[in-house]
Write an enzyme that holds these catalytic residues in place. Sequence first.
Site, PDB file in Angstrom:
ATOM      1  N   SER A 226       0.858  -1.171   0.000  1.00 48.20           N
ATOM      2  CA  SER A 226       0.000   0.000   0.000  1.00 48.20           C
ATOM      3  C   SER A 226       0.891   1.215   0.000  1.00 48.20           C
ATOM      4  CB  SER A 226      -0.845   0.067   1.287  1.00 48.20           C
ATOM      5  OG  SER A 226      -1.914  -0.820   1.260  1.00 48.20           O
ATOM      6  N   SER A 264      -2.824  -3.272  -3.400  1.00 46.79           N
ATOM      7  CA  SER A 264      -2.262  -2.080  -2.773  1.00 46.79           C
ATOM      8  C   SER A 264      -3.367  -1.103  -2.424  1.00 46.79           C
ATOM      9  CB  SER A 264      -1.269  -1.430  -3.748  1.00 46.79           C
ATOM     10  OG  SER A 264      -0.418  -0.538  -3.080  1.00 46.79           O
ATOM     11  N   ASP A 266      -3.770   2.304  -2.210  1.00 48.51           N
ATOM     12  CA  ASP A 266      -3.098   3.546  -2.570  1.00 48.51           C
ATOM     13  C   ASP A 266      -4.070   4.704  -2.419  1.00 48.51           C
ATOM     14  OD1 ASP A 266      -0.830   2.066  -3.135  1.00 48.51           O
ATOM     15  OD2 ASP A 266      -1.299   1.863  -5.254  1.00 48.51           O
TER      16      ASP A 266
END
Lengths: 338, 338, 338, 338
Positions: A226, A264, A266
């Site tokens: 992340s 991830s 993000d």
Amino acid sequence: MRARDLGLACGSLTPGARNSIADVPGVGVGHTTLNEGDIHSGVTAIVPHAGDLFRDKLPAAAVVLNGFGKSIGLMQLNELGTLETPILLSNTFAVGTCANALIRRAIAGNPEIGRRSGTVNPVVLECNDGYLNDIQAMAVTEAHACAAIEAVRADFAVGNVGAGTGMSCFGLKGGIGSASRRLRLDERNHHLGVLVLANFGNAGDLVLPGGRRIPAAAPGEPEAGSCVAVIGTDIPLEHRQLRRVAARAGVGLAWCGAFWGAGSGDIALAFTTANPVPQRPDTSLLSQRVLAEPCIDLLFRAAAEATEEAVFDALAAADTVAGRNGHRRISLREILSR
Amino acid sequence: MRARDLGLACGSLTPGARNSIADVPGVGVGHTTLNEGDIHSGVTAIVPHAGDLFRDKLPAAAVVLNGFGKSIGLMQLNELGTLETPILLSNTFAVGTCANALIRRAIAGNPEIGRRSGTVNPVVLECNDGYLNDIQAMAVTEAHACAAIEAVRADFAVGNVGAGTGMSCFGLKGGIGSASRRLRLDERNHHLGVLVLANFGNAGDLVLPGGRRIPAAAPGEPEAGSCVAVIGTDIPLEHRQLRRVAARAGVGLAWCGAFWGAGSGDIALAFTTANPVPQRPDTSLLSQRVLAEPCIDLLFRAAAEATEEAVFDALAAADTVAGRNGHRRISLREILSR
Amino acid sequence: MRARDLGLACGSLTPGARNSIADVPGVGVGHTTLNEGDIHSGVTAIVPHAGDLFRDKLPAAAVVLNGFGKSIGLMQLNELGTLETPILLSNTFAVGTCANALIRRAIAGNPEIGRRSGTVNPVVLECNDGYLNDIQAMAVTEAHACAAIEAVRADFAVGNVGAGTGMSCFGLKGGIGSASRRLRLDERNHHLGVLVLANFGNAGDLVLPGGRRIPAAAPGEPEAGSCVAVIGTDIPLEHRQLRRVAARAGVGLAWCGAFWGAGSGDIALAFTTANPVPQRPDTSLLSQRVLAEPCIDLLFRAAAEATEEAVFDALAAADTVAGRNGHRRISLREILSR
Amino acid sequence: MRARDLGLACGSLTPGARNSIADVPGVGVGHTTLNEGDIHSGVTAIVPHAGDLFRDKLPAAAVVLNGFGKSIGLMQLNELGTLETPILLSNTFAVGTCANALIRRAIAGNPEIGRRSGTVNPVVLECNDGYLNDIQAMAVTEAHACAAIEAVRADFAVGNVGAGTGMSCFGLKGGIGSASRRLRLDERNHHLGVLVLANFGNAGDLVLPGGRRIPAAAPGEPEAGSCVAVIGTDIPLEHRQLRRVAARAGVGLAWCGAFWGAGSGDIALAFTTANPVPQRPDTSLLSQRVLAEPCIDLLFRAAAEATEEAVFDALAAADTVAGRNGHRRISLREILSR
């Protein structure tokens, strides 16, 4: 060691004096770092101004680049357009505990919360440090969260500190990084700064400034990382503009070589210290200034550049870590010095 | 000349046989090119299958990376999750005319439209070619739009053709480009292909594979560009997955050096030829296959890589153009050969 | 006849003097009405101020309640937060032609469009009038669109006029309706007004004020309708607030008995005449006023009430129409007088 | 007492046998109720199937009608399209604690979480019960959360129970309510059920079926409420369809008289028990069934009707409560019997 000490400057704009998010006047950062046995984790606090954020909220917006994440507080932040607590970063399983700490702290300063006013919206963002850290232990406590807020200062550490303690990035040791850009508007200096919690990217995908690639340090375990990017500025922006600026964090991550992997989380959050919003305004119509849209490209470039450099800052500052279960993340410095 | 002929291969995955969106079985592309006096414009049609799209719709999704654009059809595409006309690309002021052409063509094939069934949703995407083209002339006609559809084939031209005729990219001559990646799932070959209409990027920001930068060919006029990326695949994806894949076009644009400028209409549209959706299903519950989510990272990487390479493909194929009012765009080939 | 003439007042707030969107100072509405043979259609123009909208844009936001619609211009409106042309309403297949008319008109007033400045973003919204109108004929011309803009006035007709000529609503004759609410802030009067193009709702679902239901006039043909709601106000709102206000149009439609049917393109667009945005600002930071968020509930209620009443206004003003192919829509007045 | 016992049936579709979300096979609901001194709060758990949700996830989607709320877990739910824990409802300041409980419970059942697999995404939704409950006490514990999950059953209580214990609705006593609709597809019975945590609406705005209004029981304190609607079905829907269905909860709330007040966290979450998604699929392409879009209007109507009736169910079942600081909420039954 910072990114530029390692020759990892990005882009064409000039950094601020600290080349960190604390170049935005009033912004401070604090850490609680946990390193004991299999615990390699912590909390990082970003405090956007020295006053009481619940009484004087700041305009803010969040953008989800890839939503494999477990943050709290972003829904209300986008509906009402304001930030009313410090921003805490920690590991994925510490979000609830950090939120509880923010709630108790807000109540302590504003005893009408949940009684005569509404409630308070804690903002906590996270990455999964489970490769190095025993995340199942849920070692972060409310006291740790409060200590990070108490430790806030303008000259803060980067690398293996706070929430960054156990993070990985492109198969290397990740962590906390920061960078800033100085922006000139109407003949006055302003700043845009970024702080990242860098825990993303597949081994072998990293691209350094100039296009240099770093071969994978370890055989490619599946990414479960992340990246959180927090962007602060003292330029007055309305919510829509903050969203546009926040989205450019995604450019910065791509410039590092990432493609926003499926696993991830993000997330980018942008706030401005201009135009604070009073909890109890004494008028129906507030006066404010706002950036003219034709100037916004400068902020987009600044956000992209500073995000990219903040990731390199995290990599440059990080030290090699031996974590739980024999897991190990080598630092970029160690790789580059081989 | 294609991107790879100029040494501009991107990423680590293997291209399909044509290295174009037409590697996805059934997909074809056609152009109408206008080059006369101050007119440098045209229409490009992407036809995802040879049948009647209104009767056999395809799952599709669109993502707005930066919404400074004037497309038509994306709202319904995202609500219903289907594409029911060919996709037309043209200049900004030709959208209405292209939409009219798609409507008339759909009615001709399906006389119940607007009578016994509902209406039809034309999809037209655009960039502003006003630097080279006299866009005020609104020279594109419905006949031009239809001709592009009629011209559809698997082996199509790239560069200064169709909608790409008058486009600019990083201060150079832009246009139409394409690339693909071969993806292996369950021991069978599949493909993901991208076609771009490349009209974005500030002069001097271009980054070629390996990190090479091209200095600005012209003094930096303000960007008023855009990039449309159309992604096709024969892998079965549900709407949510198509959106995730489409978003990775933004990574590809960033890898080329862009930061999604404020004046850029950066739009990605993804469709799959798997799971066609009948206009009049004969059952309430349809059977279909869908990609298992853990495999999606491969598609993300493919979409990012192929978008990046498709932009280089447009640049590699483009020739220098002298446009209206003495405006001129030099080709990348000319720059590299100096 | 207006809604209140038929006893169809809604809610608790006080209407403005005209009880229409033209109670917002500067806002005018014009129609071109087509009624000839099988053609029952037209164009309605909403002009938010008397100046040049391209040079002095207005803050605006759009919300998609159900995206089965084919509008143009909403993507850029939400990215940049501004409206720069009049808003045209028409039938589904007239969007392209209306957009072309808006582009040509903007160029006529601003010859630098597409030459030295960027392009212009036409905003056209639509409903499907194909039940009464021969929509395949595509009878609306650019001249019709321009005539609607020329016909703009504060005292405009409602019912079977302009874009509303061929529309249906809850199985009855629909069309154009409007309503407004007067809002007091800081001891000054402000207004919020709504104009709807009402073409939605299944026969039998209509709920009149007080809960009265109207039985289906015709056996239930499948809904393929839509509703467009345009909300104007002179209260200063930022983009995020305009989106919040626009969303409450959905409440008004629900209060009429609708559930936002799958085949309905239910779109709301809100603009404010406060804080006009210059095309070429002479400073980087603009000064403006903005509503304090704690006051926004009043606008939410006003938007919901006025949307509901505007639908009843369309129904109250409409006359029974005999359309193409023997199709017929009975007016609410005729039903109520039985 | 249920809604229909009080004559508060809604709409035209037929309820399931229990007229609750538990008419969807496999769905159960459990409560922990706290009533001691100034504490009037609790936890409600919705468990969508009897197996391990982390190993067999369910397709799910969430829609934010008005985002003044502090839930956790919705971002990832919308990105990945799956639910992997029970859904917990509680008061606003219990979200962190409930999330911690869900994390520990998931780890206990799946020791690889955060070690060899990724993390787990807890889903917790909330309303503010601070009018009756001493919310500052943060009285809900992880044990309370677990007890609610353990107490899950098909025949569950409604009204002042679990998370509903301290909630208010239209100035009356709110709480937990439920309703369902039986839907026939391909000659088989299916169900759509709704459970609401009803804590929204200004006093005086309530509209009962048939249009009857209830005058404000108390002088109008400013609303600081919320409504959570959880929709379950055994009809196979893809993520995009689940979002469309979830949005119709907003219609149901409007039909009760609400306009989605600015201070209300109005959130809808929809899941289907069809097409469970394995944590570790053994193939790249999964087979599934999915509803044909032309049938979806039936689900929209069902979701709107059942949400409306679930709110009346909460009101019908609730008893008058004397809460903290002399605050008091009268039950609808008491009002109607006056």
